[in-house]
Enzyme design. Structure first.
Site, PDB file in Angstrom:
ATOM      1  CB  SER A 145      -0.882  -0.001   1.262  1.00  0.00           C
ATOM      2  OG  SER A 145      -1.502   1.247   1.478  1.00  0.00           O
ATOM      3  CE1 TYR A 158      -4.702  -1.782   4.480  1.00  0.00           C
ATOM      4  CE2 TYR A 158      -3.691   0.339   3.999  1.00  0.00           C
ATOM      5  CZ  TYR A 158      -4.219  -0.864   3.569  1.00  0.00           C
ATOM      6  OH  TYR A 158      -4.244  -1.154   2.229  1.00  0.00           O
TER       7      TYR A 158
END
Length: 267
Positions: A145, A158
């Site tokens: 990501s 995250y």
């Protein structure tokens, strides 16, 4: 020496690929010749995935498995090897996100994200690597990501998991590169999905949603990306054309990480 982007004869396991980004990547690999295997956590999701692949003309193999459960993963991989064949390509795609301010987040909520987004790729990778070593080659692609590089409000777990996944990618490269196993990552930007559709809808006065405006201003491409735009990079990293690429994170983000943002217009 010819450059080979074909995945013909290869078996690709894409975790959590009954829909979304995983489905797009798996579909691209199927078009390049790979046999597709995927999992999801519930039978109904696997059934929906099988139907979606069939509609796209792809004969995929689906399995119910919780990728956080080491015993279940080992059993799934053994079953795949028996029913389909040895896995040549692994895409660690399954993931979750919890958008909670850090001080409001419980340790259990933090652990849940770490478990799915970091522990699971470790579990699935270690399950497939032994057979890759025996076969003499293997490709592992971790879906990272932009949060592997950046922080943002409400996504502490995250970002921690995806930052860890970047380093797991490099360590698998370091530990198993000598066995002709390449481990790389793909870092998607902001993607057009059903989940992000409300953020992209025009407001009643015709203006953009504030988050939509933010993304457009931060992206040199000045648009959201489509899921299928991840397929080409994934096929490259899964093919023999990328045999010299190892431990690398390929950011498919429309240029966000290279850009400080749009300059305000001077009045």
């Amino acid at each position: 020496m010819s450059i080979d982007f074909s995945l013909k004869g290869k078996i690709a396991l894409v975790t959590g690929a009954s829909y979304g980004i995983g489905f797009a990547i798996a579909s691209g690999m199927a078009k390049a010749g790979a046999t597709i295997v995927f999992n999801d956590i519930k039978q109904e999701l696997v059934d929906k995935g099988i139907a979606a692949y069939k509609e796209a003309g792809i004969d995929a193999h689906g399995y119910v498995c919780n990728v956080c459960d080491e015993e279940a993963v080992n059993n799934m991989v053994a079953t795949i090897e028996k029913e389909v064949g040895v896995i040549d390509i692994l895409v660690n795609n399954a993931g979750i996100i919890k958008r909670i301010p850090m001080c409001d987040m419980t340790a259990d909520e933090f652990r849940q994200v770490i478990d799915v987004d970091l522990n699971a790729p470790f579990i699935v990778s270690k399950a497939v690597i032994p057979s890759m070593i025996k076969k003499g080659h293997g490709k592992i692609i971790n879906i990272c990501s932009m949060m592997s590089e950046l922080g943002r409000e409400t996504v502490s777990a995250y970002a921690a998991a995806k930052g860890g996944l970047k380093m797991l990618t490099r360590n698998i490269c370091s530990e198993y590169g000598e066995y002709n196993i390449q481990c790389n990552g793909i870092g998607p930007g902001y993607i057009e999905t059903p989940q992000t559709a409300p953020l992209r809808e025009r407001q009643a006065d015709g203006s953009r949603h504030p988050f939509d405006s933010f993304i457009i201003a931060k992206t040199p491409a000045a648009r959201w990306l489509k899921p299928e735009e991840l397929a080409g990079p994934a096929v490259f990293l899964a093919s023999e054309a990328s045999n010299a690429v190892n431990g690398h994170i390929l950011y498919v983000d429309g240029g966000i990480l290279a850009y400080i943002g749009k300059q305000p217009k001077l009045i």
